[in-house]
Design a protein around this motif. Structure first.
Motif, mmCIF file in Angstrom:
data_model
loop_
_atom_site.group_PDB
_atom_site.id
_atom_site.type_symbol
_atom_site.label_atom_id
_atom_site.label_comp_id
_atom_site.label_asym_id
_atom_site.label_seq_id
_atom_site.Cartn_x
_atom_site.Cartn_y
_atom_site.Cartn_z
ATOM 1 N N UNK A 176 -1.356 -4.359 8.336
ATOM 2 C CA UNK A 176 -2.242 -3.227 8.542
ATOM 3 C C UNK A 176 -3.368 -3.237 7.495
ATOM 4 N N UNK A 177 -4.616 -3.092 7.985
ATOM 5 C CA UNK A 177 -5.786 -3.210 7.110
ATOM 6 C C UNK A 177 -6.686 -1.982 7.280
ATOM 7 N N UNK A 178 -7.203 -1.432 6.184
ATOM 8 C CA UNK A 178 -8.120 -0.293 6.298
ATOM 9 C C UNK A 178 -9.392 -0.666 7.064
ATOM 10 N N UNK A 179 -9.860 0.245 7.878
ATOM 11 C CA UNK A 179 -11.091 0.000 8.633
ATOM 12 C C UNK A 179 -12.275 -0.210 7.695
ATOM 13 N N UNK A 180 -12.216 0.380 6.510
ATOM 14 C CA UNK A 180 -13.326 0.207 5.563
ATOM 15 C C UNK A 180 -13.484 -1.263 5.180
ATOM 16 N N UNK A 181 -12.394 -2.055 5.235
ATOM 17 C CA UNK A 181 -12.479 -3.490 4.959
ATOM 18 C C UNK A 181 -13.271 -4.179 6.072
ATOM 19 N N UNK A 182 -12.990 -3.785 7.324
ATOM 20 C CA UNK A 182 -13.735 -4.321 8.471
ATOM 21 C C UNK A 182 -15.209 -3.974 8.318
ATOM 22 N N UNK A 183 -15.477 -2.714 7.928
ATOM 23 C CA UNK A 183 -16.855 -2.256 7.786
ATOM 24 C C UNK A 183 -17.604 -3.065 6.729
ATOM 25 N N UNK A 184 -16.957 -3.311 5.608
ATOM 26 C CA UNK A 184 -17.606 -4.086 4.542
ATOM 27 C C UNK A 184 -17.881 -5.519 5.002
ATOM 28 N N UNK A 185 -16.930 -6.102 5.726
ATOM 29 C CA UNK A 185 -17.128 -7.459 6.238
ATOM 30 C C UNK A 185 -18.272 -7.502 7.248
ATOM 31 N N UNK A 186 -18.488 -6.392 7.938
ATOM 32 C CA UNK A 186 -19.564 -6.293 8.928
ATOM 33 C C UNK A 186 -20.851 -5.744 8.329
ATOM 34 N N UNK A 187 -20.877 -5.574 6.992
ATOM 35 C CA UNK A 187 -22.063 -5.092 6.277
ATOM 36 C C UNK A 187 -22.526 -3.732 6.785
ATOM 37 N N UNK A 188 -21.567 -2.865 7.024
ATOM 38 C CA UNK A 188 -21.906 -1.545 7.546
ATOM 39 C C UNK A 188 -20.960 -0.507 6.960
ATOM 40 N N UNK A 189 -20.837 0.638 7.625
ATOM 41 C CA UNK A 189 -20.022 1.738 7.134
ATOM 42 C C UNK A 189 -18.852 2.022 8.073
ATOM 43 N N UNK A 224 -3.514 6.627 3.049
ATOM 44 C CA UNK A 224 -3.126 5.323 2.518
ATOM 45 C C UNK A 224 -1.790 4.835 3.069
ATOM 46 N N UNK A 225 -0.912 5.790 3.400
ATOM 47 C CA UNK A 225 0.451 5.419 3.810
ATOM 48 C C UNK A 225 0.762 5.743 5.269
ATOM 49 N N UNK A 226 -0.263 6.148 6.014
ATOM 50 C CA UNK A 226 -0.087 6.483 7.437
ATOM 51 C C UNK A 226 1.121 7.401 7.627
ATOM 52 N N UNK A 227 1.186 8.460 6.839
ATOM 53 C CA UNK A 227 2.338 9.352 6.843
ATOM 54 C C UNK A 227 2.306 10.265 8.060
ATOM 55 N N UNK A 228 3.423 10.354 8.734
ATOM 56 C CA UNK A 228 3.609 11.294 9.840
ATOM 57 C C UNK A 228 4.193 12.578 9.252
ATOM 58 N N UNK A 229 3.415 13.643 9.260
ATOM 59 C CA UNK A 229 3.840 14.886 8.622
ATOM 60 C C UNK A 229 5.029 15.539 9.314
ATOM 61 N N UNK A 230 5.337 15.086 10.530
ATOM 62 C CA UNK A 230 6.504 15.653 11.218
ATOM 63 C C UNK A 230 7.810 15.023 10.734
ATOM 64 N N UNK A 231 7.690 13.963 9.902
ATOM 65 C CA UNK A 231 8.881 13.289 9.396
ATOM 66 C C UNK A 231 8.947 13.453 7.876
ATOM 67 N N UNK A 232 10.065 13.936 7.340
ATOM 68 C CA UNK A 232 10.165 14.155 5.887
ATOM 69 C C UNK A 232 10.235 12.841 5.127
ATOM 70 N N UNK A 233 9.776 12.875 3.878
ATOM 71 C CA UNK A 233 9.925 11.706 3.007
ATOM 72 C C UNK A 233 11.289 11.787 2.322
ATOM 73 N N UNK A 234 11.816 10.627 1.878
ATOM 74 C CA UNK A 234 13.150 10.582 1.289
ATOM 75 C C UNK A 234 13.126 9.777 -0.006
ATOM 76 N N UNK A 235 14.026 10.100 -0.930
ATOM 77 C CA UNK A 235 14.159 9.288 -2.144
ATOM 78 C C UNK A 235 14.391 7.824 -1.775
#
Length: 370
Positions: free
Chosen positions: A250-263, A341-352
């Motif tokens: 999984x890659x941030x879209x901002x990386x694609x944008x930078x590679x494409x010289x855009x936003x 950053x972590x694609x967190x689904x707020x309907x699912x709790x986080x765990x230790x």
């Protein structure tokens, strides 16, 4: 209060008129009654509309008048058309389908990729999820191809072809597109006719063909209905380079944008089917600004490697008693950033023991320029 609203509406109409040429006086607006009176023949996908039937004419006039009353909406239809219609027309022609079917997209979505309905229909052709998937669209948590003009038009073409084969008549096929094959088939069997204009159907479907016909009439001769534009008034055509590449993870879209010289926004606007802030792992076929495809893959690989390297040592293991708010406070970052950053689904709790990627403020660059 009512008079104030009327005055505001009139002022808005005058401003809109001035924005597209000289101000229109009442005498300069086309006479809608005379315009309708001269309408003697009309076809939809090569099939005659029975305008000699007064009830049919009344239904058509109603939809045409309602469309023309919403002049700002029609202006937007006409201005958006050069951006998307040439691509739709080309695909229809290559598939051997009637050109009139392009007006379905305008009636359904006003050529807006993110148009949605209360029933869950989305995109240019207003596909429901099940119908979209059935006709080859990818619809999941990462991608929704109903918003992609090319993918959704391919799906619409496939669906139209199947409906035409099932019902044998284009008018009925398009009615089935609106209400579903099974429901329409049941009405045809019960009412013992497959003539759209003679069927009693749900009100939305009874109006559907006439809404499309009203769009066709306006697009066939905009000036006749009081819409006159210069070439520069239209929105620019959709131009792009198409690029195919693989993501190892999984890659941030901002990386694609930078590679494409855009936003970021440009990539999202060109590829409205991409959901969220990340591109999932796997093979992708996306659009980037025209003229930047040369060297894109090399730039992308370098940026991808840098991104993956930057992730090392930035893993936080969730401890007992942690929650998103306390973690965000600990690193002095917004909760929204943690979620992205972590694609967190707020309907699912986080765990230790769960792992989170953290970009501390003092280490993360805020520069976004290409």
């Amino acid at each position: 209060m009512k008079w104030k609203m009327i005055l505001v509406l009139l002022a808005g109409l005058l401003l809109a008129a001035e924005a597209y040429g000289k101000p229109l006086t009442p005498a300069e607006f086309p006479s809608l009654t005379s315009t309708l009176r001269t309408l003697t023949t009309l076809e939809f996908c090569g099939e005659q509309v029975p305008l000699q039937n007064q009830e049919i004419r009344e239904r058509l006039e109603k939809e045409l008048l309602l469309s023309l009353w919403d002049r700002p909406q029609v202006i937007l239809w006409l201005k958006r058309a050069p951006r998307y219609l040439p691509h739709i027309e080309k695909m229809m022609k290559e598939s051997g389908l009637p050109d009139d079917l392009k007006y379905v997209a305008i009636a359904e979505s006003a050529l807006r990729p993110h148009a949605g309905s209360k029933k869950g229909a989305i995109g240019f052709w207003q596909f429901l999820p099940d119908t979209g998937r059935k006709n080859g669209l990818v619809i999941n948590e990462h991608i929704d191809e109903r918003r992609n003009v090319f993918a959704s038009t391919r799906a619409a073409i496939k669906y139209f072809q199947e409906l035409r084969e099932t019902f044998g008549v284009w008018t009925i096929a398009v009615a089935a597109y609106n209400m579903g094959e099974q429901g329409l088939m049941a009405e045809i069997l019960e009412q013992e006719t497959n003539n759209y204009y003679s069927l009693y159907l749900p009100l939305e479907t009874q109006r559907f063909i006439f809404r499309i016909l009203s769009v066709k009439l306006i697009f066939s001769d905009p000036e006749k209905y009081g819409f006159k534009f210069n070439t520069e008034d239209y929105y620019p055509p959709l131009t792009f380079d198409r690029i195919q590449f693989d993501c190892f993870q999984e890659i941030p879209i901002k990386i694609i944008a930078k590679a494409a010289k855009t936003h970021f926004k440009v990539i999202k606007d060109l590829n409205p089917e991409i959901r969220g802030h990340y591109l999932s792992a796997g093979s992708h076929d996306i659009l980037i600004p025209k003229g930047v495809s040369e060297g894109f893959k090399d730039r992308f690989r370098q940026l991808e490697e840098s991104f993956l390297e930057s992730q090392k040592g930035r893993i936080y293991i969730i401890k007992s008693g942690d929650n998103l708010s306390s973690i965000a406070d600990k690193f002095d970052i917004p909760i929204a950033s943690l979620i992205i950053w972590n694609s967190i689904d707020l309907s699912r709790p986080i765990h230790p023991g769960d792992r989170l990627i953290i970009y501390p403020k003092n280490k993360k660059s805020n520069k976004t320029s290409p």
